[in-house]
Scaffold this motif. Structure first.
Motif, PDB file in Angstrom:
ATOM      1  N   SER A   6     -12.867  13.089  -4.098  1.00  0.00           N
ATOM      2  CA  SER A   6     -11.659  12.528  -3.498  1.00  0.00           C
ATOM      3  C   SER A   6     -10.796  13.648  -2.941  1.00  0.00           C
ATOM      4  CB  SER A   6     -10.862  11.744  -4.548  1.00  0.00           C
ATOM      5  OG  SER A   6      -9.572  11.441  -4.066  1.00  0.00           O
ATOM      6  N   PRO A   7     -10.197  13.451  -1.770  1.00  0.00           N
ATOM      7  CA  PRO A   7      -9.293  14.469  -1.243  1.00  0.00           C
ATOM      8  C   PRO A   7      -7.966  14.502  -2.008  1.00  0.00           C
ATOM      9  CG  PRO A   7      -9.336  12.570   0.212  1.00  0.00           C
ATOM     10  CD  PRO A   7     -10.371  12.331  -0.849  1.00  0.00           C
ATOM     11  N   HIS A   8      -7.737  13.525  -2.896  1.00  0.00           N
ATOM     12  CA  HIS A   8      -6.467  13.417  -3.601  1.00  0.00           C
ATOM     13  C   HIS A   8      -6.495  13.955  -5.021  1.00  0.00           C
ATOM     14  CE1 HIS A   8      -5.166  11.039  -0.230  1.00  0.00           C
ATOM     15  NE2 HIS A   8      -6.225  10.267  -0.393  1.00  0.00           N
ATOM     16  N   ASP A   9      -7.684  14.045  -5.628  1.00  0.00           N
ATOM     17  CA  ASP A   9      -7.766  14.483  -7.017  1.00  0.00           C
ATOM     18  C   ASP A   9      -9.161  15.027  -7.285  1.00  0.00           C
ATOM     19  OD1 ASP A   9      -8.114  14.459  -9.933  1.00  0.00           O
ATOM     20  OD2 ASP A   9      -6.216  13.384  -9.960  1.00  0.00           O
ATOM     21  N   HIS A  35     -16.879   4.173  -8.154  1.00  0.00           N
ATOM     22  CA  HIS A  35     -15.748   5.087  -8.321  1.00  0.00           C
ATOM     23  C   HIS A  35     -15.871   5.705  -9.708  1.00  0.00           C
ATOM     24  CE1 HIS A  35     -13.910   3.225  -4.775  1.00  0.00           C
ATOM     25  NE2 HIS A  35     -14.432   2.119  -5.270  1.00  0.00           N
ATOM     26  N   PRO A 133      -4.389  -1.688   1.105  1.00  0.00           N
ATOM     27  CA  PRO A 133      -4.972  -0.365   1.380  1.00  0.00           C
ATOM     28  C   PRO A 133      -4.665   0.105   2.790  1.00  0.00           C
ATOM     29  CG  PRO A 133      -6.689  -2.032   1.241  1.00  0.00           C
ATOM     30  CD  PRO A 133      -5.411  -2.694   0.873  1.00  0.00           C
ATOM     31  N   ASN A 134      -4.514   1.412   2.902  1.00  0.00           N
ATOM     32  CA  ASN A 134      -4.301   2.050   4.191  1.00  0.00           C
ATOM     33  C   ASN A 134      -5.669   2.340   4.799  1.00  0.00           C
ATOM     34  OD1 ASN A 134      -3.868   3.805   6.311  1.00  0.00           O
ATOM     35  ND2 ASN A 134      -2.423   5.112   5.204  1.00  0.00           N
ATOM     36  N   GLY A 136      -6.612   4.279   7.000  1.00  0.00           N
ATOM     37  CA  GLY A 136      -6.838   5.692   7.280  1.00  0.00           C
ATOM     38  C   GLY A 136      -7.056   6.527   6.038  1.00  0.00           C
ATOM     39  N   ASN A 137      -6.883   5.939   4.840  1.00  0.00           N
ATOM     40  CA  ASN A 137      -7.034   6.659   3.597  1.00  0.00           C
ATOM     41  C   ASN A 137      -8.432   6.419   3.035  1.00  0.00           C
ATOM     42  OD1 ASN A 137      -6.981   7.582   0.962  1.00  0.00           O
ATOM     43  ND2 ASN A 137      -4.935   6.824   0.538  1.00  0.00           N
ATOM     44  N   PRO A 138      -9.249   7.476   2.817  1.00  0.00           N
ATOM     45  CA  PRO A 138     -10.619   7.272   2.340  1.00  0.00           C
ATOM     46  C   PRO A 138     -10.694   6.746   0.915  1.00  0.00           C
ATOM     47  CG  PRO A 138     -10.076   9.603   2.386  1.00  0.00           C
ATOM     48  CD  PRO A 138      -8.919   8.871   3.031  1.00  0.00           C
ATOM     49  N   ASP A 139      -9.614   6.815   0.142  1.00  0.00           N
ATOM     50  CA  ASP A 139      -9.636   6.289  -1.229  1.00  0.00           C
ATOM     51  C   ASP A 139      -9.204   4.864  -1.191  1.00  0.00           C
ATOM     52  OD1 ASP A 139     -10.586   8.564  -2.409  1.00  0.00           O
ATOM     53  OD2 ASP A 139      -8.622   9.356  -2.861  1.00  0.00           O
TER      54      ASP A 139
END
Length: 139
Positions: A6-9, A35, A133-134, A136-139
């Motif tokens: 994940s780009p976030h964590d 996930h 969900p957005n 544009g957000n891959p998560d």
């Protein structure tokens, strides 16, 4: 295994499981992502597809010695309460009540009077709404 970080964590992964070493090396055709949350030597995982979860279990077991302990009840101080609905849906309640009790006891705060004005809640912000969900957000 085909999972992406994940780009976030740095403890979160997701993707479609792939393997050439599992007993049945053909990935399920449903292509529902899995996930995975990983912390040191503990992890939790979920997918909308039971088949994907079983394939993850089979693939990981073929690559290393791992113990699967069934549905998660506690993970990193969070309690999981599962509810199976008549509709076939599954919901989960996540609660950190127990870890707060442990910490308040260890800091001798378990017998103090609560101060109602002290809260992490910021007035005007909903705490029980899940935003859509957005795209544009891959998560």
């Amino acid at each position: 295994m085909g999972l992406q970080l994940s780009p976030h964590d740095s403890c979160l992964y997701q993707g479609i499981v792939t393997s050439s070493t599992a007993t049945n090396s053909t990935p399920p055709s449903h292509l529902k992502p899995i996930h995975v949350g990983l912390y040191v030597d503990d992890f939790v995982f979920y997918s909308e597809s039971t088949n994907e979860e079983q394939f993850f279990h089979q693939t990981l077991s073929s690559q290393c010695n791992v113990e699967f302990m069934g549905p998660v009840n506690h993970f990193l101080g969070t309690a999981f309460t599962w509810q199976h609905h008549k509709s076939g849906n599954l919901s989960v309640l996540l609660s950190q009540t127990e870890i707060y009790r442990v910490h308040s006891t260890s800091f001798v705060m378990d017998n103090t009077n609560p101060i109602p004005q002290m809260t992490p809640y910021c007035s005007g912000f909903p705490i029980d709404a899940i935003l859509p969900p957005n795209p544009g957000n891959p998560d």
